[in-house]
Scaffold this motif. Sequence first.
Motif, PDB file in Angstrom:
ATOM      1  N   GLU A  59       0.848  -1.195   0.000  1.00 16.32           N
ATOM      2  CA  GLU A  59       0.000   0.000   0.000  1.00 16.32           C
ATOM      3  C   GLU A  59       0.885   1.248   0.000  1.00 16.32           C
ATOM      4  O   GLU A  59       1.940   1.234   0.660  1.00 16.32           O
ATOM      5  CB  GLU A  59      -0.764  -0.027   1.323  1.00 16.32           C
ATOM      6  N   HIS A  60       0.450   2.335  -0.679  1.00 13.41           N
ATOM      7  CA  HIS A  60       1.296   3.537  -0.735  1.00 13.41           C
ATOM      8  C   HIS A  60       1.108   4.360   0.543  1.00 13.41           C
ATOM      9  O   HIS A  60       0.271   5.260   0.622  1.00 13.41           O
ATOM     10  CB  HIS A  60       0.959   4.366  -1.975  1.00 13.41           C
ATOM     11  N   THR A  61       1.905   4.014   1.544  1.00 13.86           N
ATOM     12  CA  THR A  61       1.803   4.687   2.839  1.00 13.86           C
ATOM     13  C   THR A  61       3.132   4.584   3.565  1.00 13.86           C
ATOM     14  O   THR A  61       3.984   3.753   3.186  1.00 13.86           O
ATOM     15  CB  THR A  61       0.678   4.040   3.681  1.00 13.86           C
TER      16      THR A  61
ATOM     17  N   ILE B  67       4.431   4.241   7.619  1.00 12.65           N
ATOM     18  CA  ILE B  67       3.841   4.006   8.943  1.00 12.65           C
ATOM     19  C   ILE B  67       4.909   4.192  10.031  1.00 12.65           C
ATOM     20  O   ILE B  67       5.977   3.571   9.966  1.00 12.65           O
ATOM     21  CB  ILE B  67       3.237   2.577   9.031  1.00 12.65           C
TER      22      ILE B  67
ATOM     23  N   ARG C 157       6.573   4.709  -2.955  1.00  7.96           N
ATOM     24  CA  ARG C 157       5.879   3.420  -2.798  1.00  7.96           C
ATOM     25  C   ARG C 157       6.930   2.333  -2.584  1.00  7.96           C
ATOM     26  O   ARG C 157       7.987   2.351  -3.226  1.00  7.96           O
ATOM     27  CB  ARG C 157       5.048   3.138  -4.051  1.00  7.96           C
TER      28      ARG C 157
ATOM     29  N   ARG D 143       0.115   7.262  10.288  1.00 10.02           N
ATOM     30  CA  ARG D 143       0.359   6.930   8.876  1.00 10.02           C
ATOM     31  C   ARG D 143       0.374   8.174   7.994  1.00 10.02           C
ATOM     32  O   ARG D 143      -0.337   9.138   8.257  1.00 10.02           O
ATOM     33  CB  ARG D 143      -0.762   6.014   8.356  1.00 10.02           C
TER      34      ARG D 143
ATOM     35  N   ASN E 170      -1.878  14.075   7.890  1.00  9.58           N
ATOM     36  CA  ASN E 170      -1.371  13.462   9.123  1.00  9.58           C
ATOM     37  C   ASN E 170      -1.353  14.505  10.229  1.00  9.58           C
ATOM     38  O   ASN E 170      -0.596  15.462  10.184  1.00  9.58           O
ATOM     39  CB  ASN E 170       0.037  12.903   8.904  1.00  9.58           C
TER      40      ASN E 170
ATOM     41  N   ALA F 251      -0.711  13.613   1.684  1.00 10.44           N
ATOM     42  CA  ALA F 251      -0.266  12.649   2.708  1.00 10.44           C
ATOM     43  C   ALA F 251       0.258  13.388   3.939  1.00 10.44           C
ATOM     44  O   ALA F 251      -0.052  13.022   5.080  1.00 10.44           O
ATOM     45  CB  ALA F 251       0.819  11.738   2.130  1.00 10.44           C
TER      46      ALA F 251
ATOM     47  N   ASP G 125      -0.686   8.511   4.392  1.00 11.71           N
ATOM     48  CA  ASP G 125      -1.319   7.768   3.296  1.00 11.71           C
ATOM     49  C   ASP G 125      -1.308   8.605   2.027  1.00 11.71           C
ATOM     50  O   ASP G 125      -1.825   9.727   2.013  1.00 11.71           O
ATOM     51  CB  ASP G 125      -2.772   7.426   3.651  1.00 11.71           C
TER      52      ASP G 125
END
Length: 468
Positions: free
Chosen positions: A81-83, A85, A204, A97, A116, A112, A99
């Motif tokens: 997943e493109h995140t 953490i 990613r 995260r 946050n 992103a 995201d």
Amino acid sequence: MRIAIAGAGLAGLSCAKYLADAGHVPIVLERRDVLGGKIAAWQDQDGDWYETGLHIFFGAYPNMLQLFSELGIEDRLQWKEHTMIFNQPEKPGTYSRFDFPDLPAPVNGLIAILRNNDMLTWPEKIKFGLGLLPAIVKGQSYVEQMDRYSWSQWMKSRNIPERVEKEVFIAMSKALNFINPDEISATILLTALNRFLQEKNGSRMAFLDGSPTERLCQPLVEHITSRGGQVRLNAPLKEILLNPDNSVKGFLLRDNNDEIVEADLYVSAMPVDPLKTIVPEPWRSLECFQQIQGLEGVPVINLHLWFDRKLTDIDHLLFSRSPLLSVYADMSNTCKGYYSEERSMLELVLAPAQEWINKSDQEIIAATMQELEKLFPDHFQGDTPAKLLKSHVVKTPRSVYRATPGRQAHRPLQRTPVSNFYLAGDFTMQQYLGSMEGAVLSGKLAAQAIVEDFPTSITSENQQMSLV
Ligand SMILES: Cc1cc2nc3c(=O)[nH]c(=O)nc-3n(C[C@H](O)[C@H](O)[C@H](O)COP(=O)(O)OP(=O)(O)OC[C@H]3O[C@@H](n4cnc5c(N)ncnc54)[C@H](O)[C@@H]3O)c2cc1C
């Protein structure tokens, strides 16, 4: 042409692959009994793999991705997943995260960051964004000039609040070069941020689906040997022998017979530390070889801990934000080849490792277990704490070059002043710093320099090597 290459890390293997593609005959000579250098891995008596480092592939690795595609093994990269953490030290066992939505760059990165709210306040985000503007607007030339500052100095000069460094960039510096923000060059962080913000999928991440030795190095070796090249293990270069004009006469190997490997051209794809010790006396006054004296590898430790139960189902890299550790992942989730439904295998990077590199494995594991109590309080603080079943600790006293301010000027080009000698390795000059992408690109650049200097019928008729 026969081309002898010392070192079967990614740089040496990529150089050999592109030389073989161009119609040359590479002979790769590796000191150890294992392929891969800093991506080397071993299997223990239970058949479980353990690795030199927890390795992440990024969307912003064009030469690496092209290599996977040329080898026909793209399906071995498991994209997550493109995140991003991060653990939250003030709230043990919880995560924050970043995201990235499915939108073009830099909008996805900005969203992103803006979404946050756990780690940075709005004024901090705004000040950080404004601070970054010159890097975004002026691009790589500005980024290169900032090599005179540490990341901490640069942040201060741009009036970015100290808390931004503490919250986000200690973890990023440790992940990128295994050192802290007051040590790392601003160029490193700015280069990474520029890639991550300018390419939609730059940040990613992918994990390989098994051990890098088997799943990436082996196909490279098969490609090289199928085109007439050779890859020899247990073949350590002991001395570079010279002709009267100081060009290379041969590679003297340190084995029982002191074998000499003679070729038309020679490449060192060794790390910078062993290269420095092996430079022949007559070359030492040349600028290129004086330059590299300013580089040295940084220590790092990679741990593997197998537990009697599942600790998490997170299928991603995690930034621990622990003083002892850098990034980690539960490889029983992230890597198909290490998959388990019942038991976690955590792979963790310990950095900075200067104070730990000479300590015993037991001491290192005991300190790490204390950190895990904060990362997984539910599993280590109850009545039936998770049990450590087994562990492996891999120490690398000199890994990638320590990227402190001023190091860019010490990175040599792949073409040297010696007419038949070239350099490859992640420390040589290329824009991807000390990384797998940097190593692959350096090997390709060395091969390209050779192809330009000594065209074969294939290369003159056909093509230029495609550099991405
Ligand atoms: C813990 C850790 C985590 C990492 N994580 C990441 C990551 O997530 N993403 C990423 O992109 N990069 C990561 N890296 C960096 C990456 O592994 C390296 O940048 C890259 O693999 C270096 O490749 P190389 O070919 O330049 O050097 P090396 O891999 O060091 O290869 C050099 C080879 O030369 C051989 N050699 C040395 N002396 C001799 C001699 N005398 N004769 C013959 N051969 C010799 C060595 O044995 C070695 O095989 C990580 C590294 C470590 C250690």
